[in-house]
Design a protein around this motif. Structure first.
Motif, PDB file in Angstrom:
ATOM      1  N   ILE A  41       5.225 -42.712   0.706  1.00 26.19           N
ATOM      2  CA  ILE A  41       6.188 -41.973   1.539  1.00 26.19           C
ATOM      3  C   ILE A  41       5.402 -41.241   2.610  1.00 26.19           C
ATOM      4  O   ILE A  41       4.382 -40.621   2.316  1.00 26.19           O
ATOM      5  CB  ILE A  41       6.972 -40.954   0.677  1.00 26.19           C
ATOM      6  N   LYS A  42       5.885 -41.335   3.835  1.00 27.13           N
ATOM      7  CA  LYS A  42       5.161 -40.670   4.919  1.00 27.13           C
ATOM      8  C   LYS A  42       5.976 -39.496   5.440  1.00 27.13           C
ATOM      9  O   LYS A  42       7.154 -39.650   5.726  1.00 27.13           O
ATOM     10  CB  LYS A  42       4.916 -41.696   6.030  1.00 27.13           C
ATOM     11  N   PHE A  43       5.335 -38.326   5.512  1.00 23.70           N
ATOM     12  CA  PHE A  43       5.982 -37.162   6.128  1.00 23.70           C
ATOM     13  C   PHE A  43       5.295 -36.828   7.450  1.00 23.70           C
ATOM     14  O   PHE A  43       4.079 -36.851   7.496  1.00 23.70           O
ATOM     15  CB  PHE A  43       5.904 -35.950   5.196  1.00 23.70           C
ATOM     16  N   PRO A  44       6.021 -36.492   8.505  1.00 25.99           N
ATOM     17  CA  PRO A  44       7.467 -36.521   8.544  1.00 25.99           C
ATOM     18  C   PRO A  44       8.004 -37.943   8.446  1.00 25.99           C
ATOM     19  O   PRO A  44       7.409 -38.864   8.978  1.00 25.99           O
ATOM     20  CB  PRO A  44       7.800 -35.903   9.911  1.00 25.99           C
ATOM     21  N   ASN A  76      13.067 -32.002   6.021  1.00 24.85           N
ATOM     22  CA  ASN A  76      12.704 -33.418   5.949  1.00 24.85           C
ATOM     23  C   ASN A  76      12.031 -33.738   4.602  1.00 24.85           C
ATOM     24  O   ASN A  76      12.213 -34.831   4.041  1.00 24.85           O
ATOM     25  CB  ASN A  76      11.788 -33.729   7.139  1.00 24.85           C
ATOM     26  N   ARG A  77      11.292 -32.764   4.066  1.00 28.71           N
ATOM     27  CA  ARG A  77      10.698 -32.980   2.734  1.00 28.71           C
ATOM     28  C   ARG A  77      11.773 -32.825   1.659  1.00 28.71           C
ATOM     29  O   ARG A  77      11.845 -33.625   0.725  1.00 28.71           O
ATOM     30  CB  ARG A  77       9.543 -31.993   2.499  1.00 28.71           C
ATOM     31  N   ALA A 100       3.810 -30.457   2.093  1.00 28.91           N
ATOM     32  CA  ALA A 100       4.074 -29.069   2.469  1.00 28.91           C
ATOM     33  C   ALA A 100       2.848 -28.344   3.038  1.00 28.91           C
ATOM     34  O   ALA A 100       2.987 -27.384   3.798  1.00 28.91           O
ATOM     35  CB  ALA A 100       4.573 -28.317   1.241  1.00 28.91           C
ATOM     36  N   PHE A 101       1.650 -28.817   2.688  1.00 26.98           N
ATOM     37  CA  PHE A 101       0.430 -28.138   3.141  1.00 26.98           C
ATOM     38  C   PHE A 101       0.273 -28.298   4.653  1.00 26.98           C
ATOM     39  O   PHE A 101      -0.173 -27.391   5.340  1.00 26.98           O
ATOM     40  CB  PHE A 101      -0.777 -28.674   2.361  1.00 26.98           C
ATOM     41  N   SER A 102       0.666 -29.465   5.173  1.00 29.53           N
ATOM     42  CA  SER A 102       0.692 -29.641   6.632  1.00 29.53           C
ATOM     43  C   SER A 102       1.690 -28.670   7.236  1.00 29.53           C
ATOM     44  O   SER A 102       1.465 -28.118   8.311  1.00 29.53           O
ATOM     45  CB  SER A 102       1.126 -31.062   7.011  1.00 29.53           C
ATOM     46  N   GLY A 103       2.813 -28.485   6.541  1.00 29.00           N
ATOM     47  CA  GLY A 103       3.854 -27.583   7.042  1.00 29.00           C
ATOM     48  C   GLY A 103       3.288 -26.196   7.291  1.00 29.00           C
ATOM     49  O   GLY A 103       3.497 -25.608   8.354  1.00 29.00           O
ATOM     50  N   ILE A 104       2.550 -25.680   6.319  1.00 32.65           N
ATOM     51  CA  ILE A 104       1.983 -24.331   6.471  1.00 32.65           C
ATOM     52  C   ILE A 104       0.891 -24.347   7.543  1.00 32.65           C
ATOM     53  O   ILE A 104       0.884 -23.518   8.450  1.00 32.65           O
ATOM     54  CB  ILE A 104       1.354 -23.825   5.157  1.00 32.65           C
ATOM     55  N   ALA A 105      -0.025 -25.306   7.434  1.00 34.63           N
ATOM     56  CA  ALA A 105      -1.210 -25.286   8.305  1.00 34.63           C
ATOM     57  C   ALA A 105      -0.819 -25.396   9.789  1.00 34.63           C
ATOM     58  O   ALA A 105      -1.322 -24.644  10.627  1.00 34.63           O
ATOM     59  CB  ALA A 105      -2.171 -26.405   7.907  1.00 34.63           C
ATOM     60  N   LEU A 124       9.549 -27.416  -4.174  1.00 34.21           N
ATOM     61  CA  LEU A 124       9.461 -28.881  -4.001  1.00 34.21           C
ATOM     62  C   LEU A 124       8.697 -29.485  -5.184  1.00 34.21           C
ATOM     63  O   LEU A 124       7.915 -28.788  -5.836  1.00 34.21           O
ATOM     64  CB  LEU A 124       8.680 -29.214  -2.714  1.00 34.21           C
ATOM     65  N   PRO A 125       8.889 -30.790  -5.464  1.00 37.44           N
ATOM     66  CA  PRO A 125       8.076 -31.416  -6.517  1.00 37.44           C
ATOM     67  C   PRO A 125       6.582 -31.163  -6.255  1.00 37.44           C
ATOM     68  O   PRO A 125       6.121 -31.324  -5.121  1.00 37.44           O
ATOM     69  CB  PRO A 125       8.407 -32.908  -6.385  1.00 37.44           C
TER      70      PRO A 125
END
Ligand code: DGP
Length: 223
Positions: A41-44, A76-77, A100-105, A124-125
């Protein structure tokens, strides 16, 4: 020994041009060849309605308030969260290219408060393993250069890297499995390092799926 009741959730994080997506693909192939059911799975995830808004923002085709885009990345997550838990429970290993770590960073790099950035991703999981592909931003840039997207500038990546390192230290303090991989090495060597961290997890997850940063609330009992 306890029977594994679910499969593993593996997250790959890193700066732009760290080789993250290539390594996620290699890992996916390796697990497939080993007859391990696996989904990447690729985020975004740019295919959903929310993902399309994110894509437009990243291409600088639209402008959004920093908090608004942060919440879209998080949403999106969340829109894939139940899909991830269903896959894990049914025995499919999940690899997430960013999480989520990209989200914060990336958002804290803009000056948004760190704790505020983390808030919407709580619950989140939780990954069983996070691989952080660490690379010098100058080395990443030299790898064919950055593209046209919003954050693909060396000074941005430098700040993002510092934040990833802070997140990694905190995750390790909390006992979460955060493994730093030297992404400056050659592709095959990096793939071997990743496999060395992933292989022990396959078929050995026998605890319930965790929730990210989900600690019980602290009520003031007045005692
Ligand atoms: P990628 O498709 O992996 O190249 O990611 C696209 C860009 O979006 C990349 O520069 C990193 C950034 N990004 C990924 N996740 C998030 C997020 O949750 N929040 C923010 N602000 N940026 C993100």
């Amino acid at each position: 020994m306890a029977k594994p009741n679910r499969s593993a959730f593996i997250v790959i994080e890193g700066l732009d041009r760290s080789g993250k997506s290539t390594q996620a693909q290699i890992l996916h192939e390796r697990l497939t060849n080993a007859k391990t059911p696996v989904e990447l799975i690729k985020f975004p995830d740019r295919t959903t309605a929310i993902g399309k808004m994110i894509d437009s923002y990243l291409r600088s085709e639209s402008e959004l308030d920093d908090r608004a885009i942060h919440l879209l990345f998080t949403a999106n997550r969340w829109e894939l969260a139940s899909h991830i838990t269903t896959l894990l429970a049914s025995g499919t290993t999940v690899i997430a290219d960013r999480y989520a770590f990209s989200g914060i960073a990336f958002s804290a790099r803009k000056g948004l408060p760190y704790e505020w950035c983390r808030g919407p991703d709580v619950g989140l999981p939780a990954p069983d393993l996070t691989l952080f592909l660490n690379i010098e931003p100058a080395v990443a840039r030299a790898r064919g250069g950055y593209g046209e997207e919003r954050y693909e500038r060396e000074e941005v990546q430098r700040g993002v890297r510092e934040l990833f390192e802070k997140i990694g230290r905190e995750m390790q303090t909390e006992g979460s499995s955060w493994v730093q991989v030297d992404a400056g090495k050659g592709k095959d060597e990096v793939a071997e390092d990743i496999w060395g961290a992933v292989e022990p997890l396959i078929g050995s997850c026998d605890s319930p799926i965790g929730r990210l940063w989900d600690t019980p609330p602290h009520f003031n009992s007045g005692a």
